[in-house]
Design a protein around this motif. Structure first.
Motif, PDB file in Angstrom:
ATOM      1  N   LEU A  26    -169.792 -12.047 -92.019  1.00  9.12           N
ATOM      2  CA  LEU A  26    -168.348 -11.401 -91.932  1.00  9.12           C
ATOM      3  C   LEU A  26    -167.246 -11.040 -92.102  1.00  9.12           C
ATOM      4  N   PRO A  27    -166.842  -9.972 -92.171  1.00 15.84           N
ATOM      5  CA  PRO A  27    -165.743  -9.628 -93.762  1.00 15.84           C
ATOM      6  C   PRO A  27    -164.908 -11.190 -93.755  1.00 15.84           C
ATOM      7  N   HIS A  28    -164.424 -11.585 -94.563  1.00 15.17           N
ATOM      8  CA  HIS A  28    -163.080 -12.075 -95.202  1.00 15.17           C
ATOM      9  C   HIS A  28    -162.603 -11.957 -95.155  1.00 15.17           C
ATOM     10  N   LEU A  29    -160.921 -12.125 -95.089  1.00 15.63           N
ATOM     11  CA  LEU A  29    -159.903 -11.835 -95.507  1.00 15.63           C
ATOM     12  C   LEU A  29    -159.040 -13.612 -95.941  1.00 15.63           C
ATOM     13  N   ASP A  30    -158.649 -13.617 -96.945  1.00 14.20           N
ATOM     14  CA  ASP A  30    -157.720 -14.821 -97.768  1.00 14.20           C
ATOM     15  C   ASP A  30    -156.451 -13.664 -97.454  1.00 14.20           C
ATOM     16  N   THR A  31    -155.301 -14.514 -96.528  1.00 18.69           N
ATOM     17  CA  THR A  31    -153.876 -13.849 -95.511  1.00 18.69           C
ATOM     18  C   THR A  31    -153.641 -14.210 -96.872  1.00 18.69           C
ATOM     19  N   GLY A  32    -153.423 -15.320 -98.370  1.00 17.95           N
ATOM     20  CA  GLY A  32    -152.013 -15.873 -99.229  1.00 17.95           C
ATOM     21  C   GLY A  32    -152.855 -14.704 -99.451  1.00 17.95           C
ATOM     22  N   VAL A  89    -140.810  -9.871 -94.890  1.00 16.03           N
ATOM     23  CA  VAL A  89    -142.255  -9.572 -95.489  1.00 16.03           C
ATOM     24  C   VAL A  89    -143.524 -10.157 -94.371  1.00 16.03           C
ATOM     25  N   ARG A  90    -143.340 -11.547 -92.960  1.00 10.73           N
ATOM     26  CA  ARG A  90    -144.096 -11.676 -92.601  1.00 10.73           C
ATOM     27  C   ARG A  90    -144.888 -10.353 -91.124  1.00 10.73           C
ATOM     28  N   ALA A  91    -143.289  -9.663 -90.414  1.00 11.79           N
ATOM     29  CA  ALA A  91    -143.424  -8.479 -90.223  1.00 11.79           C
ATOM     30  C   ALA A  91    -144.137  -7.437 -90.882  1.00 11.79           C
ATOM     31  N   ALA A  92    -143.526  -7.095 -91.819  1.00  5.04           N
ATOM     32  CA  ALA A  92    -144.542  -5.960 -92.586  1.00  5.04           C
ATOM     33  C   ALA A  92    -146.026  -6.378 -92.617  1.00  5.04           C
ATOM     34  N   LEU A  93    -147.037  -7.114 -92.719  1.00  6.46           N
ATOM     35  CA  LEU A  93    -148.154  -8.374 -93.336  1.00  6.46           C
ATOM     36  C   LEU A  93    -148.463  -7.820 -92.016  1.00  6.46           C
ATOM     37  N   LEU A  94    -148.201  -8.309 -90.793  1.00  7.09           N
ATOM     38  CA  LEU A  94    -148.564  -8.086 -89.293  1.00  7.09           C
ATOM     39  C   LEU A  94    -149.923  -7.838 -89.060  1.00  7.09           C
ATOM     40  N   ASP A  95    -149.003  -6.007 -88.910  1.00  9.25           N
ATOM     41  CA  ASP A  95    -150.256  -5.009 -88.652  1.00  9.25           C
ATOM     42  C   ASP A  95    -151.357  -4.986 -89.327  1.00  9.25           C
ATOM     43  N   LEU A  96    -151.660  -4.941 -90.903  1.00 10.31           N
ATOM     44  CA  LEU A  96    -153.104  -5.077 -91.687  1.00 10.31           C
ATOM     45  C   LEU A  96    -153.833  -6.213 -91.418  1.00 10.31           C
ATOM     46  N   GLN A  97    -153.116  -7.140 -90.942  1.00 11.83           N
ATOM     47  CA  GLN A  97    -153.779  -8.617 -90.818  1.00 11.83           C
ATOM     48  C   GLN A  97    -155.195  -8.335 -89.398  1.00 11.83           C
ATOM     49  N   ARG A  98    -154.096  -7.936 -88.359  1.00 11.73           N
ATOM     50  CA  ARG A  98    -154.823  -7.752 -87.454  1.00 11.73           C
ATOM     51  C   ARG A  98    -155.637  -6.525 -86.742  1.00 11.73           C
ATOM     52  N   GLY A 111    -155.287 -18.400 -93.933  1.00 13.85           N
ATOM     53  CA  GLY A 111    -153.859 -18.780 -93.777  1.00 13.85           C
ATOM     54  C   GLY A 111    -153.358 -19.592 -93.869  1.00 13.85           C
ATOM     55  N   ARG A 112    -151.946 -19.621 -92.747  1.00 19.30           N
ATOM     56  CA  ARG A 112    -150.926 -20.551 -92.423  1.00 19.30           C
ATOM     57  C   ARG A 112    -150.324 -20.464 -91.293  1.00 19.30           C
ATOM     58  N   ASP A 113    -151.115 -19.104 -90.542  1.00 19.48           N
ATOM     59  CA  ASP A 113    -150.567 -18.879 -89.252  1.00 19.48           C
ATOM     60  C   ASP A 113    -151.088 -18.542 -88.377  1.00 19.48           C
ATOM     61  N   ILE A 114    -152.593 -18.301 -88.780  1.00 16.82           N
ATOM     62  CA  ILE A 114    -153.612 -16.677 -88.458  1.00 16.82           C
ATOM     63  C   ILE A 114    -154.060 -17.766 -87.175  1.00 16.82           C
ATOM     64  N   GLY A 115    -154.315 -18.555 -86.407  1.00 17.46           N
ATOM     65  CA  GLY A 115    -154.809 -19.177 -85.345  1.00 17.46           C
ATOM     66  C   GLY A 115    -153.727 -18.811 -83.958  1.00 17.46           C
ATOM     67  N   VAL A 117    -150.241 -17.430 -84.598  1.00 13.37           N
ATOM     68  CA  VAL A 117    -149.212 -15.645 -84.603  1.00 13.37           C
ATOM     69  C   VAL A 117    -150.115 -14.714 -84.710  1.00 13.37           C
ATOM     70  N   ILE A 118    -151.328 -14.533 -85.613  1.00 18.96           N
ATOM     71  CA  ILE A 118    -151.467 -13.452 -85.951  1.00 18.96           C
ATOM     72  C   ILE A 118    -153.577 -13.043 -85.346  1.00 18.96           C
ATOM     73  N   CYS A 119    -153.539 -14.389 -84.829  1.00 16.42           N
ATOM     74  CA  CYS A 119    -154.611 -14.485 -83.559  1.00 16.42           C
ATOM     75  C   CYS A 119    -154.843 -15.297 -82.742  1.00 16.42           C
ATOM     76  N   PRO A 120    -153.912 -15.594 -81.999  1.00 12.52           N
ATOM     77  CA  PRO A 120    -153.799 -16.137 -81.213  1.00 12.52           C
ATOM     78  C   PRO A 120    -154.672 -16.778 -80.238  1.00 12.52           C
ATOM     79  N   ASP A 121    -156.072 -15.215 -80.104  1.00 10.17           N
ATOM     80  CA  ASP A 121    -156.879 -15.439 -78.834  1.00 10.17           C
ATOM     81  C   ASP A 121    -158.506 -15.872 -79.424  1.00 10.17           C
ATOM     82  N   ALA A 122    -158.549 -16.290 -80.918  1.00 10.40           N
ATOM     83  CA  ALA A 122    -159.575 -16.101 -81.573  1.00 10.40           C
ATOM     84  C   ALA A 122    -160.013 -17.301 -80.748  1.00 10.40           C
ATOM     85  N   PRO A 123    -161.954 -17.199 -81.091  1.00 12.10           N
ATOM     86  CA  PRO A 123    -161.921 -18.478 -80.020  1.00 12.10           C
ATOM     87  C   PRO A 123    -162.892 -19.623 -80.789  1.00 12.10           C
ATOM     88  N   ALA A 124    -162.913 -19.111 -82.163  1.00 16.31           N
ATOM     89  CA  ALA A 124    -162.937 -20.493 -83.304  1.00 16.31           C
ATOM     90  C   ALA A 124    -161.940 -20.428 -84.104  1.00 16.31           C
TER      91      ALA A 124
END
Ligand code: C5P
Length: 205
Positions: A26-32, A89-98, A111-115, A117-124
């Protein structure tokens, strides 16, 4: 499949995210890195204290041009955590992470808020942590290995300060999602930590 990994600095989340991404292809994004790049740009312009400048830097961020080696310094970790406390800043980076998370086949994000804020519906979801002294030791070795001369005590102080700022901010604080599984890597080597993380993800697939 989306795998969301959160945790404090030097908890091992980045290594686990990379290993899980390689395992599942899978592709990986280090949001930090996104926050570090915004912090770097502001520092370069001498405008770290300027909220508007940091939002502008976030909005014009070129994700394809991120240089992980240049961004993973102690100074930029600190700058990242300053700009990351700003809601704009967080709002500006939201879309690209989603959008990254929505790729066909899935993705791994850490990151710090993936589970939360960014991906609250992630299964894992994993929340990776370790005792501060253990995290400071790891970060100290990592920085020393890259030629950064910084005392262990300074690394520990930096980690404690960042923990406090990341957990205490009102916008997307570092928080374990209710449905995230806690993984404490303090007493685990890399292979044991990876095996534990894999078992958690497999149980959620
Ligand atoms: O993970 P890393 O140490 O590279 O993150 C640097 C800083 O970026 C963190 O201390 C945190 O303030 C911020 N960050 C964040 N949200 C994320 C990832 C990082 O606030 N999803």
């Amino acid at each position: 499949m989306i795998i969301a990994i959160d945790g404090p600095a030097a908890s091992g989340k980045g290594t686990l995210a990379r290993r899980l991404a390689a395992h599942y292809g899978l592709p990986h994004l280090d949001t930090g890195l996104l926050y570090r790049a915004v912090g770097a740009r502001c520092l370069k312009e001498g405008r770290l204290g300027d909220e508007g400048a940091s939002v502008a830097a976030a909005l014009s961020l070129d994700v394809s041009a991120l240089d992980p080696d240049a961004l993973r310094t102690a100074e930029l970790g600190e700058a990242a955590s300053v700009v990351a406390a700003r809601p704009g800043v967080r709002a500006a980076l939201l879309d690209l992470q989603r959008r990254f998370a929505a790729q066909a086949g899935g993705a791994v994000l850490d990151g710090r808020d993936i589970g939360t804020v960014i991906c609250p519906d992630a299964p894992a979801k994993l929340f990776v942590t370790a005792r501060p002294e253990v995290r400071a030791e790891r970060r100290f070795r990592e920085l020393a290995g890259r030629g950064e001369t910084i005392a262990y005590d300074a690394v520990l102080a930096d980690i404690l300060k960042r923990d406090e700022r990341d957990s205490g901010r009102s916008s997307a604080p570092l928080l374990k999602a209710d449905d995230a599984v806690l993984l404490d890597t303090s007493d685990l080597g890399i292979e044991a930590a990876f095996a534990a993380a894999l078992a958690i993800v497999e149980a959620r697939r």
